[in-house]
Design a protein around this motif. Structure first.
Motif, short mmCIF file in Angstrom:
data_model
loop_
_atom_site.label_atom_id
_atom_site.label_comp_id
_atom_site.label_asym_id
_atom_site.label_seq_id
_atom_site.Cartn_x
_atom_site.Cartn_y
_atom_site.Cartn_z
N THR A 35 1.15 -1.12 -0.26
CA THR A 35 0.02 0.32 0.03
C THR A 35 0.64 1.18 -0.05
O THR A 35 0.02 2.72 -0.86
CB THR A 35 -1.69 0.29 1.22
OG1 THR A 35 -1.56 -1.49 0.95
CG2 THR A 35 -1.86 1.00 1.52
N THR A 36 2.04 1.38 0.27
CA THR A 36 3.20 1.98 0.44
C THR A 36 3.73 2.58 -0.23
O THR A 36 3.38 3.94 -1.37
CB THR A 36 3.79 2.60 2.12
OG1 THR A 36 3.25 2.02 2.93
CG2 THR A 36 4.43 2.93 1.91
N VAL A 37 4.07 1.42 -1.26
CA VAL A 37 4.52 1.63 -2.60
C VAL A 37 3.60 2.29 -3.74
O VAL A 37 3.86 3.06 -4.33
CB VAL A 37 5.08 0.22 -2.46
CG1 VAL A 37 5.66 0.26 -4.20
CG2 VAL A 37 6.40 -0.11 -1.69
N ARG A 38 2.67 1.83 -3.66
CA ARG A 38 1.68 2.12 -4.00
C ARG A 38 1.11 4.25 -4.03
O ARG A 38 1.11 4.54 -4.85
CB ARG A 38 0.73 0.98 -4.32
CG ARG A 38 0.04 0.17 -5.30
CD ARG A 38 -0.84 -0.20 -5.59
NE ARG A 38 -1.06 -1.74 -5.70
CZ ARG A 38 -1.56 -2.41 -5.48
NH1 ARG A 38 -3.47 -2.42 -5.05
NH2 ARG A 38 -1.80 -4.11 -6.33
N ALA A 39 1.39 4.72 -2.61
CA ALA A 39 1.08 5.13 -2.49
C ALA A 39 2.43 6.68 -3.12
O ALA A 39 2.07 7.61 -3.57
CB ALA A 39 -0.28 6.04 -1.26
N ASP A 40 3.06 5.76 -2.66
CA ASP A 40 4.33 6.90 -2.84
C ASP A 40 4.47 6.57 -4.79
O ASP A 40 5.11 7.77 -5.46
CB ASP A 40 5.71 5.94 -2.96
CG ASP A 40 5.85 6.40 -0.97
OD1 ASP A 40 5.32 7.15 -0.23
OD2 ASP A 40 6.60 5.58 -0.78
N ALA A 41 4.26 5.69 -5.26
CA ALA A 41 4.17 5.36 -6.80
C ALA A 41 3.00 6.84 -7.43
O ALA A 41 3.60 7.68 -8.30
CB ALA A 41 4.52 4.47 -7.45
#
Length: 144
Positions: A35-41
């Motif tokens: 979830t964090t990686v998707r938000a950062d992307a």
């Protein structure tokens, strides 16, 4: 002969529970990381679009400034407001270039007769009016 030896089953209850708990924790941490990686992307993509829009507007503003300094015709679709500069040292030009749907680059520059120039304003400004949201009932510090 009548005595049979009973064997106890192996004690695996505690270790099994610990293993299940560890697997569950690792699964939750993996989902949180995803979830964090998707938000950062998504944030990176928005940042790329914003920076690209700003530099595109900056390039267009520099192009207009070069035309004003050299006396060349302005790029198609661009308009400039001209007035006398302070102390009649040159002509004050004002124009803007769109950055995005919500921002524009506003420029004010004095161009002198000899081709010199002074930038008075080169600023990214919002195109929409900010509206406050007073819908929350906040505590004003008084108890009763």
């Amino acid at each position: 002969m009548g005595k049979e030896k009973r064997s106890l089953p192996p004690a695996v209850g505690g270790s099994s529970l610990l293993t299940v708990f560890a697997v569950l924790c690792l699964t939750v941490f993996a989902l949180l990381s995803l979830t964090t990686v998707r938000a950062d992307a998504r944030l990176a993509e928005a940042s790329i679009e914003t920076v690209a829009g700003y530099y595109k507007a900056d390039y267009a503003a520099q192009e207009i400034l070069a035309c004003l300094r050299t006396g060349a015709p302005l790029p198609e679709g661009r308009s400039v407001r001209a007035t006398h500069g302070p102390d009649h040292k040159g002509t004050l030009f004002s124009y803007d270039c769109p950055i995005s749907d919500t921002q524009r680059l506003e420029v004010e520059v004095i161009v002198e007769e000899d081709g010199g120039y002074t930038v008075l304003r080169w600023q990214a400004c919002p195109t929409v009016e900010w509206e406050s949201d007073d819908s929350l009932d906040l505590w004003d510090g008084v108890l009763f």
